[in-house]
Design a protein around this motif. Structure first.
Motif, PDB file in Angstrom:
ATOM      1  N   UNK A  29       0.760  -1.114  -0.295  1.00  0.00           N
ATOM      2  CA  UNK A  29      -0.219  -0.494   0.217  1.00  0.00           C
ATOM      3  C   UNK A  29       0.730   1.042   0.006  1.00  0.00           C
ATOM      4  N   UNK A  30       2.118   1.399   0.189  1.00  0.00           N
ATOM      5  CA  UNK A  30       2.578   2.273   0.719  1.00  0.00           C
ATOM      6  C   UNK A  30       3.516   3.448  -0.748  1.00  0.00           C
ATOM      7  N   UNK A  31       3.468   2.042  -2.132  1.00  0.00           N
ATOM      8  CA  UNK A  31       3.961   1.734  -3.635  1.00  0.00           C
ATOM      9  C   UNK A  31       3.237   2.968  -4.593  1.00  0.00           C
ATOM     10  N   UNK A  32       3.226   3.525  -5.241  1.00  0.00           N
ATOM     11  CA  UNK A  32       2.055   3.641  -5.845  1.00  0.00           C
ATOM     12  C   UNK A  32       2.941   3.305  -7.606  1.00  0.00           C
ATOM     13  N   UNK A  33       2.186   3.771  -8.456  1.00  0.00           N
ATOM     14  CA  UNK A  33       2.994   3.342  -9.839  1.00  0.00           C
ATOM     15  C   UNK A  33       3.994   4.285  -9.984  1.00  0.00           C
ATOM     16  N   UNK A  34       4.470   5.455  -9.946  1.00  0.00           N
ATOM     17  CA  UNK A  34       5.857   6.043  -9.908  1.00  0.00           C
ATOM     18  C   UNK A  34       6.608   5.819  -9.035  1.00  0.00           C
ATOM     19  N   UNK A  35       6.315   5.095  -7.874  1.00  0.00           N
ATOM     20  CA  UNK A  35       7.243   4.540  -7.272  1.00  0.00           C
ATOM     21  C   UNK A  35       7.921   2.928  -7.833  1.00  0.00           C
ATOM     22  N   UNK A  36       6.265   2.324  -8.343  1.00  0.00           N
ATOM     23  CA  UNK A  36       7.832   1.262  -8.965  1.00  0.00           C
ATOM     24  C   UNK A  36       8.322   1.669  -9.934  1.00  0.00           C
ATOM     25  N   UNK A  37       8.105   2.751 -11.166  1.00  0.00           N
ATOM     26  CA  UNK A  37       8.311   2.738 -11.575  1.00  0.00           C
ATOM     27  C   UNK A  37      10.237   2.774 -11.811  1.00  0.00           C
ATOM     28  N   UNK A  38      10.243   4.276 -10.757  1.00  0.00           N
ATOM     29  CA  UNK A  38      11.622   4.879 -10.169  1.00  0.00           C
ATOM     30  C   UNK A  38      12.418   3.104  -8.969  1.00  0.00           C
ATOM     31  N   UNK A  39      11.923   2.687  -8.447  1.00  0.00           N
ATOM     32  CA  UNK A  39      12.841   0.962  -8.023  1.00  0.00           C
ATOM     33  C   UNK A  39      13.122   0.790  -9.594  1.00  0.00           C
ATOM     34  N   UNK A  40      12.110   0.236 -10.078  1.00  0.00           N
ATOM     35  CA  UNK A  40      12.625  -1.085 -11.855  1.00  0.00           C
ATOM     36  C   UNK A  40      13.847   0.665 -12.124  1.00  0.00           C
ATOM     37  N   UNK A  41      13.828   1.132 -12.656  1.00  0.00           N
ATOM     38  CA  UNK A  41      14.192   1.955 -13.550  1.00  0.00           C
ATOM     39  C   UNK A  41      15.710   2.099 -12.724  1.00  0.00           C
ATOM     40  N   UNK A 183      12.190   5.897   1.874  1.00  0.00           N
ATOM     41  CA  UNK A 183      13.578   5.544   0.701  1.00  0.00           C
ATOM     42  C   UNK A 183      13.465   5.333  -0.511  1.00  0.00           C
ATOM     43  N   UNK A 184      12.254   5.086  -1.018  1.00  0.00           N
ATOM     44  CA  UNK A 184      11.363   5.073  -2.393  1.00  0.00           C
ATOM     45  C   UNK A 184      11.816   6.410  -2.900  1.00  0.00           C
ATOM     46  N   UNK A 185      11.792   7.960  -1.582  1.00  0.00           N
ATOM     47  CA  UNK A 185      11.518   9.067  -1.810  1.00  0.00           C
ATOM     48  C   UNK A 185      13.379   9.175  -2.489  1.00  0.00           C
ATOM     49  N   UNK A 186      13.519   8.943  -1.617  1.00  0.00           N
ATOM     50  CA  UNK A 186      15.349   9.158  -2.369  1.00  0.00           C
ATOM     51  C   UNK A 186      15.339   8.767  -3.542  1.00  0.00           C
ATOM     52  N   UNK A 187      15.721   8.210  -3.266  1.00  0.00           N
ATOM     53  CA  UNK A 187      16.117   6.430  -4.979  1.00  0.00           C
ATOM     54  C   UNK A 187      15.003   7.302  -5.719  1.00  0.00           C
ATOM     55  N   UNK A 188      14.169   7.938  -6.005  1.00  0.00           N
ATOM     56  CA  UNK A 188      13.423   8.849  -7.545  1.00  0.00           C
ATOM     57  C   UNK A 188      14.338   9.934  -7.480  1.00  0.00           C
ATOM     58  N   UNK A 189      14.656  10.808  -6.760  1.00  0.00           N
ATOM     59  CA  UNK A 189      15.690  11.783  -6.767  1.00  0.00           C
ATOM     60  C   UNK A 189      16.635  11.498  -7.971  1.00  0.00           C
ATOM     61  N   UNK A 190      17.686  10.792  -6.698  1.00  0.00           N
ATOM     62  CA  UNK A 190      18.877  10.280  -7.391  1.00  0.00           C
ATOM     63  C   UNK A 190      18.660   9.153  -9.209  1.00  0.00           C
ATOM     64  N   UNK A 191      17.586   8.515  -8.897  1.00  0.00           N
ATOM     65  CA  UNK A 191      17.706   7.981 -10.569  1.00  0.00           C
ATOM     66  C   UNK A 191      17.020   9.316 -11.105  1.00  0.00           C
ATOM     67  N   UNK A 192      16.100  10.440 -11.096  1.00  0.00           N
ATOM     68  CA  UNK A 192      16.462  11.258 -12.410  1.00  0.00           C
ATOM     69  C   UNK A 192      17.718  12.030 -12.480  1.00  0.00           C
ATOM     70  N   UNK A 193      17.911  12.230 -11.874  1.00  0.00           N
ATOM     71  CA  UNK A 193      20.030  12.582 -11.802  1.00  0.00           C
ATOM     72  C   UNK A 193      20.379  11.928 -12.562  1.00  0.00           C
ATOM     73  N   UNK A 194      20.212  10.397 -12.270  1.00  0.00           N
ATOM     74  CA  UNK A 194      20.917   9.661 -12.854  1.00  0.00           C
ATOM     75  C   UNK A 194      20.158   9.612 -15.140  1.00  0.00           C
TER      76      UNK A 194
END
Length: 615
Positions: A29-41, A183-194
């Motif tokens: 329940x804590x993970x939305x679709x943008x979170x999942x895309x962030x995790x995968x990418x 943790x997913x919010x942090x991962x989303x930020x660094x993924x955008x930079x990447x």
């Protein structure tokens, strides 16, 4: 043997034991679709691009590195369709372990779960091992890190320890214990930079390569310096890059747009292998060193920042799913309940996360990236192969019996007695009722009456009726022969020392089994029970049985092309897992005392039990 083939029901994740823990539902329940895309990418564009590029190009693929990645990407894309159907029908945090438990059996499920433990634990170690060289580049040189963080070689053992890698694993483990959303919010930020850095590499590197004349492609040895076998061995190793795909599947959702960042990776690699000859690539910092060799040091710094952020994101994506796998296995009784405990405040399996971090950090301290990446590829490919097999089983021979707790024995007996009485009554009615022959308006007899007096037609109809009644057995044996044929064909194509006559003979036998199985599954009807199996209305895998069989073939071929040393290390891990299952998991399984009943009776059994309790 019964314990090896016993299967659990689709909704076992919603049983009383799992509901008590409440772990999988709260995490999901804590993970939305943008979170999942962030995790995968974030998990995919990491170690496979910034670390393995140099090692695989130097030792396996050469300039054909892009083809190695393309083959691995095709295999992952085929597996994506199989994962999508199973994830929508059998949602669970257990991913491939859960699907194997439902479709194949407990023994295979345990091995897949144990392989997933290897995949995620060592995946995090391999990623962490590649961060310290990039951090050192930010400070000026590979030797610029403080001595307590820098790599050291232990005299006499030829082992290079990496304290920085271990510390980074422990830091990420602490972040994951705080909460999945944080943790997913942090991962989303660094993924955008990447992603921005990778786009910069493609544009700037393309201009630089065009200006320099693409020296990486002007080689006397050609595009395949190690031959096709080397290119395929490279594809087996870089499959580690697609670990992010299974990370998303472990969240019981399948929403990852795989093709988008696969193309991004391929364009990126086409640029890199053209800038520098493969033998001159730095195995630790291949992309940034390629730009630095052309005198563009400022670009090397930008790329190094992207590499560090990307690897940190991949590290989080590698460690995060592991507690979910341990949690799923613990709920089923195959591991101690210690791993299924969830922190009430953070709603994270803190104990499992800490255990994963400690093991992953220890491995990152001692082992090198090449050893680790090969072992991760074994776990990923085994899981992908079993998912494809599970799709075939789901379509043609879905489980027709499901386990019910032994506490429902009274309701089971009541329903069985009621069903047997109804069946006896129906048989008597059929005997008493004479069904007249049906004819058309002009009294022309139909096929049923034409067949009278024609023994050949009657014999053919009887044979057809028998084959239809045995359809499940035919499909089950066919799936098994397809797997055997795949193993024979891939082994014949991969064993270098095999003589040509033996190679041709084995290839013919395996190919015959494979093609015959494909034809049989294409001709026979899929089981009607597939429509009501699990959660209906989700994604349906297309081109069955062709797509799952192609997926199995490619994955097994990549598995066989992994090195012998890798398989030796993985075999030790699997033997340890087998011993744990034999000594603990088999005797503590939640299905040990379960009673198996026809799947069509389950709802009636639970209703009967509820009525008896109400009375």
């Amino acid at each position: 043997m019964k314990s090896l083939v016993r299967r659990k029901q689709v909704d076992s994740a919603n049983s009383k034991s799992s509901s008590a823990s409440g772990s999988s539902n709260q995490l999901a329940k804590a993970l939305t679709i943008p979170h999942l895309i962030t995790i995968g990418v974030g998990s995919t564009i990491g170690a496979g691009v910034y670390i393995l590029v140099g090692t695989v190009a130097r030792e396996h693929s050469g300039p054909a590195l892009t083809i190695s990645f393309l083959i691995a990407g095709i295999a992952a894309a085929l597996s994506a369709f199989c994962y999508a159907e199973l994830a929508s029908r059998c949602p669970s945090a257990g991913s491939a372990y859960h699907y194997s438990y439902i479709c194949v059996g407990e023994g295979v499920a345990w091995l897949i779960g144990w392989a997933l433990v290897l995949e995620y634990t060592i995946g995090g170690s391999a990623v962490a091992r590649g961060i310290s060289p990039n951090l050192a580049m930010l400070f000026g040189s590979p030797d610029s890190l403080p001595s307590f963080l820098a790599r050291h070689t232990i005299p006499g053992l030829n082992v290079t320890v990496d304290p920085c890698a271990a510390i980074l694993v422990f830091l990420v483990t602490g972040l994951l214990c705080v909460g999945i959303k944080e943790s997913t919010m942090v991962q989303g930020f660094v993924t955008s930079v990447n992603v921005c850095v990778m786009a910069f590499v493609i544009v700037a590197g393309g201009y630089l390569g065009y200006k320099a004349g693409w020296p990486g492609y002007e080689l006397p040895v050609g595009y395949f310096p190690y031959g096709v076998d080397g290119m395929l061995a490279g594809a087996s190793t870089v499959f580690f890059a697609y670990i992010g795909f299974d990370s998303v599947a472990s969240t019981a959702e399948e929403v990852l747009p795989k093709s988008v960042y696969t193309l991004l990776i391929l364009f990126n690699l086409l640029v890199i292998v053209g800038l520098v000859p493969y033998y001159a690539m730095d195995p630790d910092t291949p992309i940034s060193s390629a730009f630095a060799s052309h005198g563009i040091n400022w670009a090397a710094y930008i790329i190094t920042i992207g590499a560090c952020t990307s690897l940190c994101s991949t590290l989080m994506g590698s460690i995060m799913p592991q507690p979910r796998i341990l949690m799923a296995m613990a709920r089923d009784g195959l591991l101690p309940s210690f791993f299924s405990d969830v922190n009430k405040r953070t709603q994270v399996p803190v104990k499992g996360t800490i255990a994963t971090g400690l093991l992953s950090g220890t491995l990152a301290f001692f082992m090198n990236v090449e050893q680790l990446s090969g072992m991760v590829s074994v776990g990923t490919l085994l899981a992908f192969t079993m998912v494809a097999i599970s799709v075939l089983i789901l379509r043609y021979v879905p489980p027709d019996e499901v386990p019910v707790p032994s506490s429902y024995q009274e309701a089971i007996d009541s329903v069985s007695l009621r069903r047997s009485r109804c069946s006896s009554s129906s048989d008597m009615d059929v005997e008493k009722t004479k069904i007249p022959a049906v004819t058309s308006g002009d009294s022309t007899p139909l096929l049923g009456e034409i067949s009278v007096g024609h023994p050949l037609v009657e014999k053919a109809a009887a044979k057809l009726s028998y084959l239809v009644s045995q359809r499940r057995k035919v499909a089950g044996w066919t799936i098994m022969f397809i797997c055997i044929g795949v193993c024979i064909v891939t082994s014949a194509a991969s064993i270098v020392n095999l003589s040509n006559p033996a190679r041709y003979a084995l290839s013919g036998i395996g190919g015959l089994l494979l093609i015959s199985g494909l034809i049989v599954l294409t001709c026979i009807n899929q089981d009607d029970a597939r429509h009501s199996f699990g959660h209906t209305g989700g994604f349906t895998c297309p081109f069955v049985p062709l797509l799952p069989i192609a997926c199995i073939l490619i994955n097994v071929y990549l598995l066989i092309n992994l090195g012998g040393e890798t398989w030796a290390r993985v075999s030790i891990w699997l033997v340890i897992g087998t011993c744990i299952y034999a000594l603990y998991g088999r005797t503590h399984s939640s299905l040990k005392t379960a009673v198996y009943v026809p799947s069509t009776h389950v709802d009636e059994i639970y209703e009967t039990s509820a009525i008896s309790l109400a009375c």
